[in-house]
Design an enzyme around this catalytic site. Structure first.
Site, PDB file in Angstrom:
ATOM      1  CB  SER A 103      39.919  38.868  53.121  1.00  0.00           C
ATOM      2  OG  SER A 103      39.168  39.934  53.646  1.00  0.00           O
ATOM      3  CE1 TYR A 137      37.407  39.313  47.756  1.00  0.00           C
ATOM      4  CE2 TYR A 137      36.836  40.127  49.947  1.00  0.00           C
ATOM      5  CZ  TYR A 137      37.793  39.815  48.990  1.00  0.00           C
ATOM      6  OH  TYR A 137      39.126  39.985  49.275  1.00  0.00           O
ATOM      7  CE  LYS A 164      40.066  36.793  48.425  1.00  0.00           C
ATOM      8  NZ  LYS A 164      41.298  36.505  47.698  1.00  0.00           N
TER       9      LYS A 164
HETATM   10  N1  LIG Z   1      42.920  45.374  48.940  1.00  0.00           N
HETATM   11  C1  LIG Z   1      42.278  44.862  49.986  1.00  0.00           C
HETATM   12  O1  LIG Z   1      41.684  45.580  50.777  1.00  0.00           O
HETATM   13  C2  LIG Z   1      42.280  43.360  50.226  1.00  0.00           C
HETATM   14  C3  LIG Z   1      41.912  42.874  51.493  1.00  0.00           C
HETATM   15  C4  LIG Z   1      41.903  41.504  51.714  1.00  0.00           C
HETATM   16  C5  LIG Z   1      42.247  40.622  50.684  1.00  0.00           C
HETATM   17  N2  LIG Z   1      42.594  41.117  49.467  1.00  0.00           N
HETATM   18  C6  LIG Z   1      42.930  40.154  48.396  1.00  0.00           C
HETATM   19  O2  LIG Z   1      44.254  40.396  47.962  1.00  0.00           O
HETATM   20  C7  LIG Z   1      44.379  40.114  46.568  1.00  0.00           C
HETATM   21  C8  LIG Z   1      44.975  41.303  45.865  1.00  0.00           C
HETATM   22  O3  LIG Z   1      44.187  42.456  46.138  1.00  0.00           O
HETATM   23  P1  LIG Z   1      44.544  43.888  45.524  1.00  0.00           P
HETATM   24  O4  LIG Z   1      43.968  44.894  46.449  1.00  0.00           O
HETATM   25  O5  LIG Z   1      45.978  43.972  45.174  1.00  0.00           O
HETATM   26  O6  LIG Z   1      43.633  43.837  44.222  1.00  0.00           O
HETATM   27  P2  LIG Z   1      43.941  44.371  42.744  1.00  0.00           P
HETATM   28  O7  LIG Z   1      42.649  44.312  42.004  1.00  0.00           O
HETATM   29  O8  LIG Z   1      44.656  45.668  42.800  1.00  0.00           O
HETATM   30  O9  LIG Z   1      44.931  43.255  42.193  1.00  0.00           O
HETATM   31  C9  LIG Z   1      44.491  42.035  41.651  1.00  0.00           C
HETATM   32  C10 LIG Z   1      45.212  41.823  40.333  1.00  0.00           C
HETATM   33  O10 LIG Z   1      44.778  40.600  39.784  1.00  0.00           O
HETATM   34  C11 LIG Z   1      44.525  40.775  38.395  1.00  0.00           C
HETATM   35  N3  LIG Z   1      43.511  39.784  38.017  1.00  0.00           N
HETATM   36  C12 LIG Z   1      42.187  39.776  38.334  1.00  0.00           C
HETATM   37  N4  LIG Z   1      41.575  38.719  37.791  1.00  0.00           N
HETATM   38  C13 LIG Z   1      42.546  38.017  37.127  1.00  0.00           C
HETATM   39  C14 LIG Z   1      42.532  36.838  36.348  1.00  0.00           C
HETATM   40  N5  LIG Z   1      41.392  36.172  36.130  1.00  0.00           N
HETATM   41  N6  LIG Z   1      43.683  36.406  35.809  1.00  0.00           N
HETATM   42  C15 LIG Z   1      44.838  37.094  36.000  1.00  0.00           C
HETATM   43  N7  LIG Z   1      44.910  38.231  36.698  1.00  0.00           N
HETATM   44  C16 LIG Z   1      43.771  38.701  37.269  1.00  0.00           C
HETATM   45  C17 LIG Z   1      44.077  42.217  38.246  1.00  0.00           C
HETATM   46  O11 LIG Z   1      44.299  42.734  36.943  1.00  0.00           O
HETATM   47  C18 LIG Z   1      44.921  42.920  39.297  1.00  0.00           C
HETATM   48  O12 LIG Z   1      46.138  43.406  38.759  1.00  0.00           O
HETATM   49  C19 LIG Z   1      42.967  39.757  46.084  1.00  0.00           C
HETATM   50  O13 LIG Z   1      42.867  38.358  46.048  1.00  0.00           O
HETATM   51  C20 LIG Z   1      42.073  40.336  47.163  1.00  0.00           C
HETATM   52  O14 LIG Z   1      40.865  39.627  47.285  1.00  0.00           O
HETATM   53  C21 LIG Z   1      42.634  42.458  49.221  1.00  0.00           C
END
Ligand SMILES: NC(=O)c1ccc[n+]([C@@H]2O[C@H](COP(=O)([O-])OP(=O)(O)OC[C@H]3O[C@@H](n4cnc5c(N)ncnc54)[C@H](O)[C@@H]3O)[C@@H](O)[C@H]2O)c1
Length: 337
Positions: free
Chosen positions: A126, A150, A154
């Protein structure tokens, strides 16, 4: 031969869009998700979009025996690791949970990969890993830092990956520093659908647009930006999804690790996003200006030169596309998801 990819967190927001891009690129994909922040119905939606059955395993990345079983049931060529917790505010309240899921979860994945001799991993990092003292555009070689648990997880994950690669030259990693993903698949069948109050701007605006929230709170309009409101780098989630295909191709074809920003390389202000969304939904969306929030900075956007050079990454969708697709999703697919 078709390559098989494990997508952890593949039913979530970015994971589901990446699934669509991977299937379109000819990959065979297995999704692992514990459904903590997603719904099983996304599987059917993905099947509808791709015209293929979805292979889904409900499991937790903290469940090591389940991971070992999964890696013995399937021969994976690579893993894309999305599963994790992502709410900054919640991470301040529950830092240990964030460290367990995000950091221990990654270590579990790496250990399961090592045991099964799987040597390619794409990791969701991120823009939050950049130190707040940097001036945009943010380049990958700039100072890193964190201001909340958080961000700490990361950055720690990036460092763990660096050390894992140093210790095992066969391991190749694609570390992708996302800026602000927004919008939804053109089908309107998948999108961002947080269970709680959205942390991100666009899903919050979409709830104002459907009348669930009365108005948008704009945190400060006296920043040193063209209209005084904060500027961030929003990238269409389908462009971001394509970045994962490029990252995977680079790992599998060229056998080289990389760390790149995935953004549009320009910023949009809160008011620009609100105006574009007002256009998309056909009415002026109400807002109220509030005082600045502690810790917020005026602007933050990516330098995307390295992503272009190393991956050939470019975007093809703009802010209007993000707002139109978000509005399409929230008024159609999100209703009965
Ligand atoms: N959305 C953003 O703005 C953003 C920005 C930077 C980084 N990220 C990173 O990208 C990744 C995905 O983000 P997203 O927005 O799709 O989030 P999201 O919450 O929509 O998707 C994450 C998925 O992981 C699953 N999950 C969570 N904990 C779990 C576990 N212990 N075991 C198995 N599954 C698990 C959840 O059910 C969910 O479906 C994350 O690692 C997040 O930190 C997201």
């Amino acid at each position: 031969m078709t390559k098989r990819i494990l997508l952890t967190g593949g039913l979530g927001y970015i994971g589901s869009h990446t699934y669509v891009a991977l299937v379109a690129a000819g990959y065979d994909v297995v999704i692992l998700d514990n459904l903590s922040n997603s719904k099983r119905s996304v599987c059917d939606r993905l099947a509808q979009i791709t015209g293929r059955d979805t292979t889904f395993v409900q499991a937790d990345i903290l469940d090591e025996p389940a991971l070992a079983q999964l890696f013995s049931d399937y021969d994976f060529d690579a893993v894309i690791h999305f599963a994790g917790l992502k709410a900054v505010g919640e991470s301040v309240e529950k830092p240990l949970e964030y460290m367990q899921v995000n950091v221990t979860g990654l270590v579990n994945i790496l250990q399961a990969m090592q045991a099964a001799s799987v040597n390619a991993l794409v990791f969701s990092s991120s823009a939050t890993v950049y130190d707040v003292s940097n001036t945009s555009p943010l380049r990958e070689d700039m100072q890193t830092g964190f201001t909340n648990p958080y961000g700490y997880t990361k950055l720690t994950c990036e460092q763990i990956l660096e050390q894992a690669v140093a210790a095992n030259p066969s391991l190749k990693t694609g570390v992708l520093r996302y800026f602000n993903p927004a919008g939804a698949d053109v089908s309107g069948l998948i999108g961002e659908d947080p269970n709680d109050i959205p942390n991100n701007l666009m899903p919050y605006i979409s709830r104002v647009a459907i009348g669930e929230y009365e108005f948008l709170r704009v945190w400060g309009d006296d920043y040193d930006t063209p209209d005084g409101t904060g500027v961030r780098d929003y990238i269409h989630v389908s462009d971001l999804a394509n970045g994962h295909v490029l990252s995977l191709n680079a790992l599998l074809d060229r056998d080289e690790s990389h760390l790149v920003n995935l953004g549009r390389g320009r910023g949009y202000s809160v008011m620009q996003v609100l105006n574009s969304y007002s256009r998309a939904c056909g009415r002026e969306l109400p807002y109220q200006v509030m005082p600045r929030r502690a810790g917020d900075i005026a602007e933050m956007y990516a330098d995307v030169e390295r992503a272009k050079q190393v991956l050939g990454f470019t975007v093809s969708r703009d802010l209007d596309d993000m707002c139109d697709s978000s509005w399409n999703w929230i008024t159609t697919g999100a209703k009965d998801a």
